[in-house]
Design a protein around this motif. Structure first.
Motif, PDB file in Angstrom:
ATOM      1  N   ASN A 145     -17.264  14.606  25.925  1.00 14.57           N
ATOM      2  CA  ASN A 145     -17.725  15.762  25.179  1.00 14.57           C
ATOM      3  C   ASN A 145     -18.835  16.441  25.980  1.00 14.57           C
ATOM      4  O   ASN A 145     -20.006  16.140  25.809  1.00 14.57           O
ATOM      5  CB  ASN A 145     -18.232  15.302  23.804  1.00 14.57           C
ATOM      6  N   HIS A 161     -20.738  19.926  27.286  1.00 10.85           N
ATOM      7  CA  HIS A 161     -20.964  21.368  27.146  1.00 10.85           C
ATOM      8  C   HIS A 161     -22.272  21.722  27.846  1.00 10.85           C
ATOM      9  O   HIS A 161     -23.130  20.869  28.061  1.00 10.85           O
ATOM     10  CB  HIS A 161     -20.986  21.784  25.670  1.00 10.85           C
ATOM     11  N   ASP A 192     -25.742  23.434  27.951  1.00 13.72           N
ATOM     12  CA  ASP A 192     -26.839  23.996  27.159  1.00 13.72           C
ATOM     13  C   ASP A 192     -28.110  23.930  27.991  1.00 13.72           C
ATOM     14  O   ASP A 192     -28.046  23.801  29.211  1.00 13.72           O
ATOM     15  CB  ASP A 192     -26.959  23.311  25.789  1.00 13.72           C
ATOM     16  N   ASP A 194     -26.415  15.307  27.051  1.00 12.62           N
ATOM     17  CA  ASP A 194     -26.091  15.308  25.628  1.00 12.62           C
ATOM     18  C   ASP A 194     -25.256  14.117  25.184  1.00 12.62           C
ATOM     19  O   ASP A 194     -25.034  13.938  24.000  1.00 12.62           O
ATOM     20  CB  ASP A 194     -25.320  16.597  25.285  1.00 12.62           C
ATOM     21  N   GLU A 223     -22.194  12.205  31.957  1.00  8.69           N
ATOM     22  CA  GLU A 223     -22.108  13.663  32.045  1.00  8.69           C
ATOM     23  C   GLU A 223     -22.130  14.074  33.509  1.00  8.69           C
ATOM     24  O   GLU A 223     -22.925  13.534  34.292  1.00  8.69           O
ATOM     25  CB  GLU A 223     -23.286  14.324  31.327  1.00  8.69           C
TER      26      GLU A 223
END
Length: 168
Positions: free
Chosen positions: A2, A4, A6, A65, A70
């Motif tokens: 997951n 993304h 930011d 996150d 990541e």
């Protein structure tokens, strides 16, 4: 996964662009072989410790996150952390700290870099790149000078065994 983008990813990208820009200004101070060896060492050294402390069984922190992996962590290992090792080495050479008569100054220099590194790590925590789940910022204090001393030993080894040109 997951993933993304930011603020914490943008923080790392912005810091990396700044670090790489400064690195490109000082890179001529180092031979290509020195850059390749130190850059590779830094990636492997930091990644090994990061993944060892972040992975099971310790799980002391994670990057970004996700509690798992990541891609921004790899980006930081490749483009953010290595330039700082060259900043340390550049000023080490510029101020001639390898001389035995400058040992006290070297201790202060390493203390200054440790303070900077802890501050920079704290900025990473504030901006959400590092999320501590068991790690404490003060645990990092002894790790930075030890890492710097290891780096200096490797740098001396390279400079003594691969003397390609004189420093500028």
């Amino acid at each position: 996964m997951n993933f993304h983008i930011d603020w914490n990813e943008w923080f790392v990208v912005i810091c990396s662009v700044i670090a790489m820009t400064v690195f490109f200004r000082i890179r001529k101070h180092f031979d290509t072989i020195t850059i390749v060896i130190i850059w590779t060492f830094n990636i492997l050294f930091v990644a090994t410790y990061d993944y060892a402390l972040a992975a099971t069984p310790f799980e002391l922190y994670y990057c970004g996150d996700n509690e798992t992996y990541e891609p921004i962590a790899t980006f930081a290992h490749v483009f953010l952390y290595p330039p700082f090792t060259f900043f340390l080495l550049f000023f080490y050479d510029k101020w001639n700290l390898r001389e035995k008569k400058h040992r006290k100054l070297l201790v202060l220099y390493l203390a200054g870099w440790t303070a900077f590194a802890v501050f920079f790590e704290w900025l990473h925590v504030l901006n959400g790149f590092f999320v501590y789940t068991g790690w404490k910022l003060y645990y990092s204090i002894p790790l930075y000078p030890i890492s710097a001393l290891i780096l200096l030993r490797i740098y001396h080894f390279i400079e003594n065994n691969y003397p390609l040109r004189k420093k500028t």
